[in-house]
Design an enzyme around this catalytic site. Structure first.
Site, PDB file in Angstrom:
ATOM      1  N   THR A  10       0.574  -1.025   0.283  1.00 11.58           N
ATOM      2  CA  THR A  10       0.067   0.064  -0.380  1.00 11.58           C
ATOM      3  C   THR A  10       0.783   1.395  -0.256  1.00 11.58           C
ATOM      4  OG1 THR A  10      -1.633  -0.836   0.841  1.00 11.58           O
ATOM      5  CG2 THR A  10      -2.258   1.467   0.942  1.00 11.58           C
ATOM      6  N   ASN A  11       1.762   1.291   1.458  1.00 11.38           N
ATOM      7  CA  ASN A  11       2.530   2.019   1.428  1.00 11.38           C
ATOM      8  C   ASN A  11       4.429   1.935   0.658  1.00 11.38           C
ATOM      9  OD1 ASN A  11       0.897   4.456   2.376  1.00 11.38           O
ATOM     10  ND2 ASN A  11       0.354   3.241   3.185  1.00 11.38           N
ATOM     11  N   ASP A 111      10.370  -7.730   4.837  1.00 10.38           N
ATOM     12  CA  ASP A 111       9.874  -6.654   5.856  1.00 10.38           C
ATOM     13  C   ASP A 111       9.675  -7.641   7.388  1.00 10.38           C
ATOM     14  OD1 ASP A 111       7.370  -8.283   4.286  1.00 10.38           O
ATOM     15  OD2 ASP A 111       6.333  -6.661   5.141  1.00 10.38           O
ATOM     16  N   THR A 134      -1.546  -3.921   5.397  1.00 10.16           N
ATOM     17  CA  THR A 134      -2.112  -4.549   4.371  1.00 10.16           C
ATOM     18  C   THR A 134      -2.305  -5.544   4.816  1.00 10.16           C
ATOM     19  OG1 THR A 134      -0.991  -3.269   2.815  1.00 10.16           O
ATOM     20  CG2 THR A 134      -3.004  -5.188   1.848  1.00 10.16           C
TER      21      THR A 134
END
Length: 268
Positions: A10-11, A111, A134
């Site tokens: 998303t970001n 991540d 997300t």
């Protein structure tokens, strides 16, 4: 100075570190249609607004769960700084203090690896990192640095958006706690189902993971640290006491930690 780039679904979160301390952070919307040049212009503009030049960056590390964007960011960093960034991938796993099972080497998200490394290095005990993104992820790390396992479920925003997009009459609602689990209108009913439902999901899954960590490693349940991170952690922060720490920058700190480890090994 160190530049970290965390490319999520998303970001895209960019952070500038100096001596292990975050100086600035910036957020970009993830759009796979954008080119490296477009992202380069945006990033250069954001840094310039804070009086920072990309040429002053002496090390960059990238974590990405969006493979198609890796090349774009590697290219723009090389072009703007003259230095090749480090991309978190299986080739560097052997250099890190967290031990990834052979079966998961090509599956674990970069991540989540950053979360695992930061958890092990920061706490030096068994830990569960709950990352509200997300996807809502639960990463378990043992006291000896073993990556014990990961649980993944749709994130709160993903669940809300799916409900809104796939139903004809249900509205998109703010992710906040309702007055009661007994919803008296549509908005409160959805908030009860998603927000309070996810509270129970998180608490229940953390408790189950604690039990499984105890069974698998022999550590006592009291020694297991539980930390929350991710952009949507604030939704549940005030509703539960299951987290010993909440750190929105946890993944970025993990990226910085990995960069520090790699730089030290380069200098040996």
């Amino acid at each position: 100075m160190l530049l970290t780039i965390d490319i999520g679904n998303t970001n895209i979160v960019v952070a500038l570190f100096k001596d292990g301390v975050i100086l600035s952070t910036w957020r970009l919307f993830t759009d796979t249609r954008r080119t490296g040049d477009e992202y380069g212009s945006m990033l250069t503009s954001l840094l310039r607004d804070d009086g920072i030049e990309l040429k002053g960056i002496d090390f960059c590390v990238i974590s990405s769960v969006v493979p198609v964007l890796i090349g774009a960011f590697v290219g723009l960093i090389e072009h703007k700084t003259g230095r090749k960034p480090v991309v978190i991938n299986p080739s560097i796993f052997p250099l890190l203090p967290v031990k990834v099972p052979e079966s998961a080497i090509h599956e674990v998200g970069s991540d989540l690896l950053c979360n695992a490394v930061e958890a092990f290095c920061r706490y030096n005990t068994a830990c569960i990192v709950v990352d509200f993104g997300t996807a809502l992820t639960f990463t378990a790390v043992g006291a000896n640095g073993d990556l014990l396992g990961i649980a993944i479920t749709p994130g709160l925003g993903t669940a809300r958006n799916s409900l809104f997009e796939d139903t004809a009459q249900l509205p998109s609602i703010p992710l906040e706690a309702p007055p009661s689990s007994l919803g008296k209108n549509t908005i409160h009913s959805i908030q009860a189902g998603i927000v309070l439902g996810y509270k129970s999901l998180v608490e229940g899954l953390v408790q189950q993971m604690k039990k499984d960590i105890v069974t698998e490693t022999g550590v006592s349940e009291e020694q297991i640290k539980v930390v929350a991170t991710g952009g949507l952690n604030s939704v549940l922060k005030s509703l539960t006491d299951i987290f010993q720490e909440v750190d929105k920058s946890f993944t970025l700190c993990g990226l910085c930690r990995i960069a520090t480890i790699l730089r030290k090994k380069e200098s040996l």
